[in-house]
Design an enzyme around this catalytic site. Structure first.
Site, short mmCIF file in Angstrom:
data_model
loop_
_atom_site.label_atom_id
_atom_site.label_comp_id
_atom_site.label_asym_id
_atom_site.label_seq_id
_atom_site.Cartn_x
_atom_site.Cartn_y
_atom_site.Cartn_z
N ASP A 35 58.85 11.37 70.89
CA ASP A 35 58.44 12.09 72.11
C ASP A 35 57.46 11.22 72.90
OD1 ASP A 35 58.62 15.44 72.67
OD2 ASP A 35 57.18 14.28 73.88
N GLY B 3 64.28 46.46 77.89
CA GLY B 3 62.93 45.91 77.77
C GLY B 3 62.36 45.56 79.13
N GLY C 199 63.01 36.68 79.47
CA GLY C 199 62.20 35.50 79.79
C GLY C 199 62.67 34.35 78.93
N CYS D 226 65.30 29.63 78.63
CA CYS D 226 66.74 29.42 78.85
C CYS D 226 67.38 30.37 79.86
CB CYS D 226 67.47 29.52 77.53
SG CYS D 226 67.01 28.18 76.42
P1 NAD Z 1 60.40 21.59 75.36
O1 NAD Z 1 59.72 21.52 76.66
O2 NAD Z 1 59.85 22.45 74.28
O3 NAD Z 1 60.53 20.11 74.75
C1 NAD Z 1 60.94 19.00 75.48
C2 NAD Z 1 60.21 17.79 74.92
O4 NAD Z 1 60.75 16.61 75.54
C3 NAD Z 1 58.71 17.77 75.22
O5 NAD Z 1 57.99 17.62 74.02
C4 NAD Z 1 58.52 16.56 76.13
O6 NAD Z 1 57.29 15.90 75.95
C5 NAD Z 1 59.69 15.70 75.70
N1 NAD Z 1 60.10 14.67 76.67
C6 NAD Z 1 60.15 14.76 78.02
N2 NAD Z 1 60.62 13.61 78.54
C7 NAD Z 1 60.88 12.79 77.50
C8 NAD Z 1 61.39 11.46 77.38
N3 NAD Z 1 61.76 10.78 78.46
N4 NAD Z 1 61.51 10.92 76.16
C9 NAD Z 1 61.14 11.61 75.05
N5 NAD Z 1 60.66 12.86 75.10
C10 NAD Z 1 60.53 13.45 76.30
O7 NAD Z 1 61.90 22.00 75.68
P2 NAD Z 1 62.91 22.80 74.72
O8 NAD Z 1 62.65 24.26 74.80
O9 NAD Z 1 62.95 22.14 73.39
O10 NAD Z 1 64.28 22.55 75.48
C11 NAD Z 1 64.89 21.28 75.49
C12 NAD Z 1 66.28 21.43 76.07
O11 NAD Z 1 67.07 22.27 75.22
C13 NAD Z 1 66.31 22.10 77.46
O12 NAD Z 1 67.35 21.52 78.19
C14 NAD Z 1 66.64 23.54 77.14
O13 NAD Z 1 67.29 24.19 78.19
C15 NAD Z 1 67.58 23.39 75.96
N6 NAD Z 1 67.60 24.54 75.05
C16 NAD Z 1 66.45 25.21 74.75
C17 NAD Z 1 66.51 26.27 73.84
C18 NAD Z 1 65.25 27.02 73.50
O14 NAD Z 1 65.37 28.13 72.97
N7 NAD Z 1 64.07 26.49 73.77
C19 NAD Z 1 67.72 26.64 73.25
C20 NAD Z 1 68.86 25.91 73.56
C21 NAD Z 1 68.80 24.86 74.46
#
Ligand code: NAD
Length: 470
Positions: free
Chosen positions: A51, A276, A280, A283
């Site tokens: 990260d 509810g 939120g 996603c």
């Molecule tokens: P998040 O914000 O929790 O995590 C993203 C991470 O990526 C952060 O720690 C950030 O510092 C890091 N990052 C940013 N730019 C970077 C780079 N260039 N190199 C390395 N690291 C980098 O996001 P999330 O909730 O984990 O979601 C990530 C993706 O997955 C999104 O596209 C989201 O839509 C998708 N998604 C999320 C969920 C969920 O429930 N959170 C479920 C399915 C899919």
């Protein structure tokens, strides 16, 4: 002769990982990257969760899990101890040493609803710069339908020859709150790729899932569409049931009975039929916005999804409307206890949480807020440092003129209502998750509102199983 050796080596490259574990780098160690990286390690692969957020990597390297997700810390600990899971902020090194690079960076909404792909773009740039041998590049971040074409042309721009990588869309379906379990026992794995080599590697990557699952092998664009179709359909279902619950409230129908009966229809299923305070999380709101935006870009439309978003924005105002119906329009100077800040139970994630809308309104109206959440307070403090935060529900309820339950944490359903009533200034509950026992509320002299008048209310019909007459 030389040619034969070259073919031999590439075959070994192709085949050898099929019988072993892979070296994987996860770019983006957030809710998705950390959970999926840990689960890949649990499946026997060697994983580096990387990260750009050095603080996060430092915490993880010191055994501190920066997010709350049930069961995750134990899983991380085990895989770190067994030397399959590592953390790094040295992205170039991790990329160079990996067979598979999984991109799980954030793809938030821009002002206009479009997905912001800046983080994805930097990740691609770094991969192109440091991919010195064949890499399988896996897009796990949720990206708008058709993004894979842009990814391909960005990799061309960054001079990464097509022969040196296989591109895969592998959307993630985990739910925060049950993420590790969802990752290890998925309902389906989607592999979208035009590369047979990359597809085989992906099938092998998931070979050690503890339970058989459905594999959907398709092209990249379709894989991207599956993710948006799934999320926005669920958003539609929630907005539908929320609107129906409001109508049930207005007419006196019992939502819980309606949804129970609807859910008995196999075509509908009982999932996602709980009313509810609006959906939120990171996603549903963002992906619904992005799908509407993509449709516009293609001169198409997603009116149903647009309506779901509109209904959701309205739904987030329902808690305050219900509060006013019991406490009066003037909220200034009123002490309001907010129980639940996370967008759902079992997570510390507050992104797009209904609590944010409720807090904003209460602050605008001059109310005083006493907030409590078992896990999400640190995140909410970053957004609203000025609020008063409590260590437990009862501290938040003390001297409050009313309480609003916004998250379905199980501990709220077991609140001692006699104790709550004794310490509150006024006995008013707005139960937006229908978790309280309504007979107990009445018995303890509370005035209350629910959403859909459902929850634990006595359901005035009896169910019986009708055996197949044939
Ligand atoms: P998040 O914000 O929790 O995590 C993203 C991470 O990526 C952060 O720690 C950030 O510092 C890091 N990052 C940013 N730019 C970077 C780079 N260039 N190199 C390395 N690291 C980098 O996001 P999330 O909730 O984990 O979601 C990530 C993706 O997955 C999104 O596209 C989201 O839509 C998708 N998604 C999320 C969920 C969920 O429930 N959170 C479920 C399915 C899919």
């Amino acid at each position: 002769m030389k040619k034969k050796i070259a073919i031999g080596i590439s075959l070994i490259f192709l085949i050898s990982p099929l019988y072993g574990s892979y070296n994987i780098t996860i770019l983006g160690t957030g809710y998705v990257g950390l959970v999926s990286g840990t689960c890949f390690a649990q499946m026997g692969h060697h994983v580096v969760c990387a990260d750009i957020n050095k603080k996060k990597i430092k915490q993880l390297s010191h055994g501190i899990n920066p997010i709350y997700e049930p069961g995750l810390s134990e899983l991380i600990k085990r895989n770190v101890q067994e030397k399959r899971l590592h953390f790094s902020s040295n992205l170039p090194e991790s990329i160079e040493e990996s067979d598979i690079i999984v991109i799980a960076v954030n793809t938030p909404s821009k002002e206009n609803g479009q997905a912001d792909l800046t983080a994805l773009e930097s990740a691609l740039y770094l991969i192109a710069k440091h991919a010195h041998n064949y890499k399988t590049i896996v897009i796990k971040s949720t990206v708008p339908i058709g993004t894979n074409h842009q990814i391909k042309s960005r990799l061309d721009d960054f001079n990464l020859p097509e022969s040196s990588y296989g591109l895969v869309s592998n959307p993630e379906f985990l739910r925060e709150g049950s993420a590790s379990c969802d990752c290890l026992y998925p309902d389906r794995v989607i592999i979208g790729s035009e590369s047979q080599r990359a597809t085989e590697i992906m099938k092998n990557l998931y070979k050690s899932l503890p339970k058989e699952t459905h594999f959907v092998i398709t092209d990249r664009t379709t894989a991207e569409a599956i993710k948006y179709a799934s999320n926005t359909f669920l958003a539609l279902k929630i907005s539908f049931i929320n609107e129906l619950a409001n109508l049930c409230d207005a007419t006196g129908a019992h939502t819980a009975t309606v949804t129970k009966a609807m859910g008995l229809d196999k075509r509908i299923s009982p999932q996602f039929l709980k009313p509810g305070p609006g959906f939120g999380g990171s996603c549903f709101p963002k992906d619904s916005l992005a799908l509407v935006h993509t449709a516009k870009e293609y001169n198409s439309h997603m009116l149903t999804v647009q309506a779901a978003l509109q209904a959701n924005n309205l739904q987030k105002t329902v808690p305050i409307t219900k509060l006013r119906s019991l406490i009066g329009n003037d909220l200034s100077g009123k002490k309001i206890a907010i129980l639940g800040l996370a967008f759902k139970a079992n997570t510390d994630d507050i992104r797009y949480s209904s609590a944010i809308t409720v807090i904003d309104t209460l602050l605008q109206e001059g109310a005083m807020i006493q907030a409590y959440d078992p896990k999400a307070i640190p995140n909410m403090k970053l957004l609203y440092p000025q609020l008063s935060y409590s260590d437990n529900s009862y501290d938040a309820l003390r001297d409050a003129h009313a309480a609003i339950i916004l998250t379905e944490w199980s501990e709220f359903s077991t609140l001692d209502l006699a104790k709550a009533g004794a310490i509150m200034a006024d006995k008013i509950f707005i139960d937006c998750r229908n978790v309280l026992n309504q007979m107990d509320l009445v018995a303890n002299g509370f005035r209350y509102q629910t959403i859909g008048n459902g929850g634990t209310r006595h359901i005035p019909i009896s169910y019986f199983f009708c055996p197949d007459p044939y």
